[in-house]
Design a protein around this motif. Structure first.
Motif, PDB file in Angstrom:
ATOM      1  N   VAL B 151      27.601 -40.082 -38.742  1.00 16.86           N
ATOM      2  CA  VAL B 151      27.456 -38.926 -37.865  1.00 16.86           C
ATOM      3  C   VAL B 151      28.801 -38.217 -37.837  1.00 16.86           C
ATOM      4  O   VAL B 151      29.770 -38.741 -37.291  1.00 16.86           O
ATOM      5  CB  VAL B 151      27.059 -39.365 -36.435  1.00 16.86           C
ATOM      6  CG1 VAL B 151      26.934 -38.143 -35.528  1.00 16.86           C
ATOM      7  CG2 VAL B 151      25.764 -40.169 -36.465  1.00 16.86           C
ATOM      8  N   TYR B 174      23.900 -38.756 -43.848  1.00 21.50           N
ATOM      9  CA  TYR B 174      24.819 -38.203 -42.853  1.00 21.50           C
ATOM     10  C   TYR B 174      24.158 -37.105 -42.047  1.00 21.50           C
ATOM     11  O   TYR B 174      23.170 -36.506 -42.466  1.00 21.50           O
ATOM     12  CB  TYR B 174      26.095 -37.672 -43.520  1.00 21.50           C
ATOM     13  CG  TYR B 174      25.954 -36.295 -44.128  1.00 21.50           C
ATOM     14  CD1 TYR B 174      25.295 -36.119 -45.341  1.00 21.50           C
ATOM     15  CD2 TYR B 174      26.465 -35.170 -43.478  1.00 21.50           C
ATOM     16  CE1 TYR B 174      25.156 -34.861 -45.896  1.00 21.50           C
ATOM     17  CE2 TYR B 174      26.328 -33.900 -44.030  1.00 21.50           C
ATOM     18  CZ  TYR B 174      25.671 -33.752 -45.230  1.00 21.50           C
ATOM     19  OH  TYR B 174      25.520 -32.510 -45.772  1.00 21.50           O
ATOM     20  N   TYR B 175      24.746 -36.883 -40.875  1.00 23.07           N
ATOM     21  CA  TYR B 175      24.402 -35.727 -40.076  1.00 23.07           C
ATOM     22  C   TYR B 175      25.702 -35.001 -39.753  1.00 23.07           C
ATOM     23  O   TYR B 175      26.716 -35.639 -39.474  1.00 23.07           O
ATOM     24  CB  TYR B 175      23.699 -36.123 -38.773  1.00 23.07           C
ATOM     25  CG  TYR B 175      23.688 -34.979 -37.793  1.00 23.07           C
ATOM     26  CD1 TYR B 175      22.820 -33.910 -37.956  1.00 23.07           C
ATOM     27  CD2 TYR B 175      24.596 -34.945 -36.727  1.00 23.07           C
ATOM     28  CE1 TYR B 175      22.843 -32.833 -37.092  1.00 23.07           C
ATOM     29  CE2 TYR B 175      24.625 -33.867 -35.854  1.00 23.07           C
ATOM     30  CZ  TYR B 175      23.750 -32.808 -36.044  1.00 23.07           C
ATOM     31  OH  TYR B 175      23.791 -31.743 -35.203  1.00 23.07           O
ATOM     32  N   ARG B 179      25.828 -28.423 -43.072  1.00 22.22           N
ATOM     33  CA  ARG B 179      25.598 -29.235 -44.269  1.00 22.22           C
ATOM     34  C   ARG B 179      26.741 -29.074 -45.243  1.00 22.22           C
ATOM     35  O   ARG B 179      27.387 -28.025 -45.302  1.00 22.22           O
ATOM     36  CB  ARG B 179      24.281 -28.840 -44.936  1.00 22.22           C
ATOM     37  CG  ARG B 179      23.106 -29.412 -44.185  1.00 22.22           C
ATOM     38  CD  ARG B 179      21.827 -29.171 -44.937  1.00 22.22           C
ATOM     39  NE  ARG B 179      21.749 -29.930 -46.176  1.00 22.22           N
ATOM     40  CZ  ARG B 179      20.618 -30.132 -46.835  1.00 22.22           C
ATOM     41  NH1 ARG B 179      19.491 -29.654 -46.363  1.00 22.22           N
ATOM     42  NH2 ARG B 179      20.618 -30.819 -47.954  1.00 22.22           N
ATOM     43  N   TYR B 191      21.423 -35.688 -46.453  1.00 30.00           N
ATOM     44  CA  TYR B 191      21.553 -35.055 -45.139  1.00 30.00           C
ATOM     45  C   TYR B 191      20.286 -35.304 -44.336  1.00 30.00           C
ATOM     46  O   TYR B 191      19.183 -35.189 -44.854  1.00 30.00           O
ATOM     47  CB  TYR B 191      21.770 -33.547 -45.270  1.00 30.00           C
ATOM     48  CG  TYR B 191      21.750 -32.864 -43.927  1.00 30.00           C
ATOM     49  CD1 TYR B 191      22.906 -32.819 -43.153  1.00 30.00           C
ATOM     50  CD2 TYR B 191      20.578 -32.321 -43.409  1.00 30.00           C
ATOM     51  CE1 TYR B 191      22.898 -32.235 -41.891  1.00 30.00           C
ATOM     52  CE2 TYR B 191      20.562 -31.736 -42.149  1.00 30.00           C
ATOM     53  CZ  TYR B 191      21.718 -31.699 -41.399  1.00 30.00           C
ATOM     54  OH  TYR B 191      21.699 -31.134 -40.150  1.00 30.00           O
ATOM     55  N   GLN B 192      20.461 -35.656 -43.060  1.00 29.36           N
ATOM     56  CA  GLN B 192      19.303 -35.838 -42.201  1.00 29.36           C
ATOM     57  C   GLN B 192      19.626 -35.342 -40.801  1.00 29.36           C
ATOM     58  O   GLN B 192      20.755 -35.508 -40.338  1.00 29.36           O
ATOM     59  CB  GLN B 192      18.929 -37.325 -42.117  1.00 29.36           C
ATOM     60  CG  GLN B 192      18.482 -37.902 -43.446  1.00 29.36           C
ATOM     61  CD  GLN B 192      18.107 -39.372 -43.329  1.00 29.36           C
ATOM     62  OE1 GLN B 192      17.123 -39.714 -42.699  1.00 29.36           O
ATOM     63  NE2 GLN B 192      18.907 -40.225 -43.925  1.00 29.36           N
ATOM     64  N   PRO B 193      18.630 -34.769 -40.115  1.00 27.03           N
ATOM     65  CA  PRO B 193      18.849 -34.446 -38.704  1.00 27.03           C
ATOM     66  C   PRO B 193      19.226 -35.732 -37.955  1.00 27.03           C
ATOM     67  O   PRO B 193      18.868 -36.834 -38.383  1.00 27.03           O
ATOM     68  CB  PRO B 193      17.488 -33.915 -38.241  1.00 27.03           C
ATOM     69  CG  PRO B 193      16.782 -33.502 -39.494  1.00 27.03           C
ATOM     70  CD  PRO B 193      17.279 -34.418 -40.567  1.00 27.03           C
ATOM     71  N   LEU B 194      19.943 -35.582 -36.842  1.00 26.77           N
ATOM     72  CA  LEU B 194      20.530 -36.746 -36.176  1.00 26.77           C
ATOM     73  C   LEU B 194      19.512 -37.847 -35.840  1.00 26.77           C
ATOM     74  O   LEU B 194      19.742 -39.021 -36.130  1.00 26.77           O
ATOM     75  CB  LEU B 194      21.269 -36.287 -34.911  1.00 26.77           C
ATOM     76  CG  LEU B 194      22.000 -37.371 -34.125  1.00 26.77           C
ATOM     77  CD1 LEU B 194      22.948 -38.174 -34.999  1.00 26.77           C
ATOM     78  CD2 LEU B 194      22.759 -36.758 -32.946  1.00 26.77           C
ATOM     79  N   LEU B 197      18.357 -39.612 -38.902  1.00 27.99           N
ATOM     80  CA  LEU B 197      19.435 -40.428 -39.463  1.00 27.99           C
ATOM     81  C   LEU B 197      19.538 -41.764 -38.721  1.00 27.99           C
ATOM     82  O   LEU B 197      19.695 -42.825 -39.337  1.00 27.99           O
ATOM     83  CB  LEU B 197      20.772 -39.683 -39.374  1.00 27.99           C
ATOM     84  CG  LEU B 197      21.962 -40.422 -40.000  1.00 27.99           C
ATOM     85  CD1 LEU B 197      21.880 -40.369 -41.515  1.00 27.99           C
ATOM     86  CD2 LEU B 197      23.298 -39.855 -39.519  1.00 27.99           C
TER      87      LEU B 197
END
Lengths: 335, 335
Positions: B151, B174-175, B179, B191-194, B197
């Motif tokens: 994060v 990661y968030y 990006r 990449y992922q939304p929190l 993730l």
């Protein structure tokens, strides 16, 4: 098709991984406890293959009882010398194999963490909610400012050197029976004779196989070369370091912290004195570095392939003893 | 030549590193203890530059007392928001600078070690001379088989991702507020939304600056997404994680182990309950990750250069607050 008995020891081994051997026509025999020598003699009778994943000792007598049928003993791991009488197997024309390299990444990763742990004294700092701000001289150095000496540049030593150079930019020196000049250039490593390496190192990492030749390789004479405050990381077998010599060097402060993964036998007086007098400066774990699921799976798969190779009349690259066609150095991938 | 007083706090700072400022004509003033607000007001009178390496609070009132002369407050470190009233400095036309990036390698290295420590449970295993051989399901995974979510992808987060990908082959997600598509491709990051993730991660690493915006960013709603047995590594500021929410998630077993480098205030009841009920599952150190000699030297050198820049009428790249010409993301390099 091969017929005959396949003896498998080590209750932790997943049966699914043995399927290819069963398909070869082997009848699986899996005793559920650690076998005595007598029980092993009994179990080995009529076996053509023996996958050794347990704690039993395959002595000359036990191997002799299977000499009519037994073709291969596949040891799961690298420390086979304590578990299989390879000389006796050679005499009986039984191939012994081991599984070098399978735990390379696990042991290297674990070792790197212990290097960082001792460099920052992370374990000693646990529970200290506020650091000592008034003592800048006590601050750790960055890894890029540390000289790390590796004794033994086999599969695992090489992996450790790669990580230390490429990910952390540490200065890395090494000692090995044979020089690795290509690797030296590739990673910018400095070869040094053992005594010089010990005197040079801030952190000394021992990564040689545990056997009769390396027993107490790190002895009083070698440790006397260490500067005050040197950190010793032994994630190879404990027997590589002479415990009496280690005691003296910890008393003198030459070795400030020592890491072991697996320790001396419980009845060792020297080991007991080390723990009693320097317990806070010793980080001892129970031979866990190599014990990841992936490394264990890889070891079993490799042992199974070795059995297949031998039963199919092929040369197995992981044969040890008289049948080994590899340079000893290439197998230097303990523990 | 510049004349006037240079106030330097932080007894640990080596005088040799201040020589270039003395050569500029500045008169060095180094109080030997942590200043109260009143003492700071007194010390700042007539100062043109203030190198803040101590524990004192540069409040609006303290800065006001020096408004006729003071040009720059160079904070040594990144957590300036707790130590310098930047809004007040902006109003008074005083430049405030910090030292992002200086501790990047130190914090990243320390964090990687704590990732490995928790993955193998090395600290919990210390002193166990024999591992539990009967429980293969309890074996750790290799790092290459672990999903590690980061994060915050600032300077330190990026370094951690590089090491995890390049040295250990871990899967890294990661968030970040913005990006980083080039980095994603370069390191093969996901990449992922929190929330996604957190649900995806075996090990969750928090590496965002500690400030009002990130306070309790990891709250009950976010932690409710964690699967059972998730490891939480917070080597950023403790305040990024809500301690009440952490308590619940540790009680539920969603968070199996948690790492903090620096902990909540001593009078925090939630923190006391965490330590009391889950002490064995918490690895707490006292904000030591960034405290290597090299990182501290780099921070002081950077602060000295910032003072030189401001006194020479140049734009300093490390100015914060209204004078910052950098994107907030680029400064995301706490703790």
């Amino acid at each position: 098709m091969t017929s005959g008995k396949l003896l498998v020891t080590g209750a932790w081994i997943d049966r699914a991984r043995l399927e290819s051997l069963e398909r070869l026509g082997l009848r699986l025999r899996r005793p559920s406890h650690v076998l005595t020598e007598e029980e092993l003699e009994h179990e080995l009778k009529g076996a053509v293959a023996y996958l050794h994943g347990g704690e039993e000792r395959a002595t000359a007598a036990a191997l002799l009882s299977a000499k009519e049928t037994l073709k291969v003993v596949a040891f799961v791991g690298v420390g086979y010398e304590s578990f299989v009488d390879v000389a006796a197997a050679d005499d009986l024309d039984i191939v012994v194999t081991s599984t070098p390299g399978a735990a390379r990444d696990s042991v290297a990763t674990f070792t790197v963490a212990q290097i960082i742990n001792t460099n920052w004294q992370i374990v000693q700092q646990l529970g200290n909610r506020y650091p000592d701000w008034d003592n800048p001289d006590e601050l750790p150095h960055e890894l890029s400012a540390r000289k790390i000496g590796i004794v033994g540049m086999g599969t695992i030593g090489t992996r450790i050197a790669e990580i230390l150079r490429q990910a952390f930019g540490a200065k890395v020196g090494y000692y090995s029976r044979t020089r690795k000049e290509i690797l030296e250039k590739e990673l910018d490593l400095e070869y040094q004779p053992l005594r010089e390496l010990v005197a040079w190192s801030d952190i000394l990492v021992v990564m040689v196989p545990g056997n009769e030749k390396t027993k107490y390789m790190i002895d009083a004479g070698i440790l006397a070369e260490a500067r005050k405050g040197t950190i010793l990381i032994n994630t190879a077998r404990p027997s590589v370091v002479d415990p009496e010599a280690l005691y003296t060097s910890m008393e003198e402060g030459r070795i400030s912290l020592a890491v072991f993964d697996g320790f001396y036998p419980k009845d060792s007086e020297a080991a007991a004195r080390l723990l009693e007098d320097f317990g806070g400066r010793l980080l001892v774990t129970g031979h866990i570095a190599s014990h990841t699921r992936e490394a264990m799976d890889r070891m079993v798969n490799q042992a199974v392939r070795s059995i297949e190779n031998v039963l199919n009349g092929l040369t197995d690259p992981y044969a040890v003893g008289a049948r080994s066609d590899r340079l000893p150095e290439a197998r230097e991938s303990s523990p």
